[in-house]
Design an enzyme around this catalytic site. Structure first.
Site, PDB file in Angstrom:
ATOM      1  N   GLY A   1       8.640  40.214  70.139  1.00  0.00           N
ATOM      2  CA  GLY A   1       7.548  40.874  69.664  1.00  0.00           C
ATOM      3  C   GLY A   1       6.723  41.468  70.981  1.00  0.00           C
TER       4      GLY A   1
ATOM      5  N   TYR B   1      18.816  37.102  58.929  1.00  0.00           N
ATOM      6  CA  TYR B   1      18.631  38.478  59.168  1.00  0.00           C
ATOM      7  C   TYR B   1      19.188  39.294  57.928  1.00  0.00           C
ATOM      8  CZ  TYR B   1      16.571  37.685  63.831  1.00  0.00           C
ATOM      9  OH  TYR B   1      15.911  37.095  64.959  1.00  0.00           O
TER      10      TYR B   1
ATOM     11  N   GLY C   1       4.111  44.014  70.132  1.00  0.00           N
ATOM     12  CA  GLY C   1       3.098  43.541  69.098  1.00  0.00           C
ATOM     13  C   GLY C   1       3.293  44.217  67.737  1.00  0.00           C
TER      14      GLY C   1
ATOM     15  N   GLY D   1       4.329  46.792  66.794  1.00  0.00           N
ATOM     16  CA  GLY D   1       3.705  48.332  66.826  1.00  0.00           C
ATOM     17  C   GLY D   1       2.228  48.456  67.209  1.00  0.00           C
TER      18      GLY D   1
END
Length: 340
Positions: free
Chosen positions: A209, A57, A212, A214
């Site tokens: 997620g 990350y 989704g 956003g």
């Protein structure tokens, strides 16, 4: 904040997990160190104790930030990180699930995190190369050495997870306590095998997620810009219908669409701990609002209906009335009557 046991373990974790893929700006987006700390502080103030990062990350900045933020109260935090993804280009053994990369990656993460142990180590995704036995024995060795406390697996087919935990159980190795995968109103395919498997094996699910990318906030319905491309499955006609339904439910409940989308994933009859991330503090504050209400059953059904998927074979085949009658001749009905 309430707390849950992490699957088959005795580890207590908050009912949502802070995802820190946004900690750092090396990928061209995300939060700088100052904003990342504000996000972290908000999560801590809300009672959160479960935080998720990974070796790749923001090219290591996420782990460095997280390690610095939790240093003053390390034992309070349930720290999760991952291995598998490459962190050196053009070097085959700097990626994958094999023992060499596992040991190297974990030692590197410990340095970046400035800690002596990792509470939960995820296999980030399945490499389709390393034998299951090698992965599980390597993870067990790390637990035996005290470098890792618990292990989990992410983004891997259900049959591999089942095989891995069965082998671990029979050989007395540490088995996976949790599984991570994408799950939302826009991505319900895990309901075919991954979610039933998790329930059967007593694995906590930490879905990512959940909004989704956003799309489920309704931002694209309003014509706002974002990182999801126009041709994405998250922005097609069907996805827009789902997003519109989320917005309508949110308006009726006087909450935000993001809160509805996250909360929907929690309405399952098993341990579901959504991973919530943010690049700004106010986004996290909004997401944490998902803990303050329950979606009524009728609205859950509305959301389920607009986002429903076909389970496919063999699920649709086995539940069909014709197959039941032809194969079992009313046996199930007789058994139900007997139970009654």
């Amino acid at each position: 904040m309430r707390y849950q046991l992490l699957g088959r373990s005795g580890l207590r974790v908050s009912e949502v997990c802070l995802g820190t893929m946004t900690f750092g700006t090396e990928w061209g987006w995300g939060a700088d160190k100052h904003e990342s700390f504000k996000i972290f502080e908000t999560f801590a103030s809300a009672g959160g104790n479960f935080i998720d990062t990974a070796n790749r990350y923001t090219e290591g900045s996420s782990e460095k930030y997280v390690g610095e933020f939790i240093e003053s109260d390390r034992d309070h935090w349930v720290l999760a990180t991952k291995f598998t993804l490459k962190d050196r280009n053009n070097d085959l053994n700097y990626a994958g699930n094999h023992r060499k990369n596992l040991m190297r990656s974990v030692l590197s993460s410990l340095k970046r995190l400035n800690t002596e142990y990792i509470d939960l180590l995820w296999v980030h995704l399945w490499d389709n190369t390393t034998p299951v036995e090698e992965v599980m024995r390597g993870l067990d060795d790390l637990v035996s050495r005290g470098l890792v406390h618990y292990v989990g697996i992410s983004d891997t087919p259900a049959w591999i997870v089942s095989q891995a935990n069965t082998i671990a159980d029979f050989r007395g190795w540490n088995a996976f306590a949790a599984i991570q995968f994408e799950y939302s109103l826009l991505q319900r395919t895990p309901e075919r095998d991954l979610i039933p498997m998790a329930r059967a094996l007593d694995l906590a699910v930490t879905p990512w997620g959940t909004i989704g990318g956003g799309a489920l906030t309704g931002k694209y319905l309003r014509g706002e810009a974002g990182r999801v491309p126009d041709d994405s499955a998250r922005r097609n006609e069907h996805s827009s219908l789902i997003a519109q339904a989320v917005v309508e439910v949110a308006n009726e409940l006087d909450v935000t669409p993001a809160q509805v989308a996250i909360n929907w994933t929690r309405h399952r009859n098993q341990v579901m701990i959504p991973i919530i991330g943010a690049s700004r503090e106010k986004q996290l504050i909004d997401s944490l609002g998902c803990l303050n209400f329950t979606i009524p059953d009728a609205m859950i059904q509305r959301l389920n209906e607009v986002s429903k998927i076909e389970l496919g074979f063999p699920h649709e085949f086995l539940k069909s009335d014709g197959v039941k009658e032809e194969a079992f001749g009313g046996l199930f009905e007789k058994l139900d009557n007997h139970r009654g």
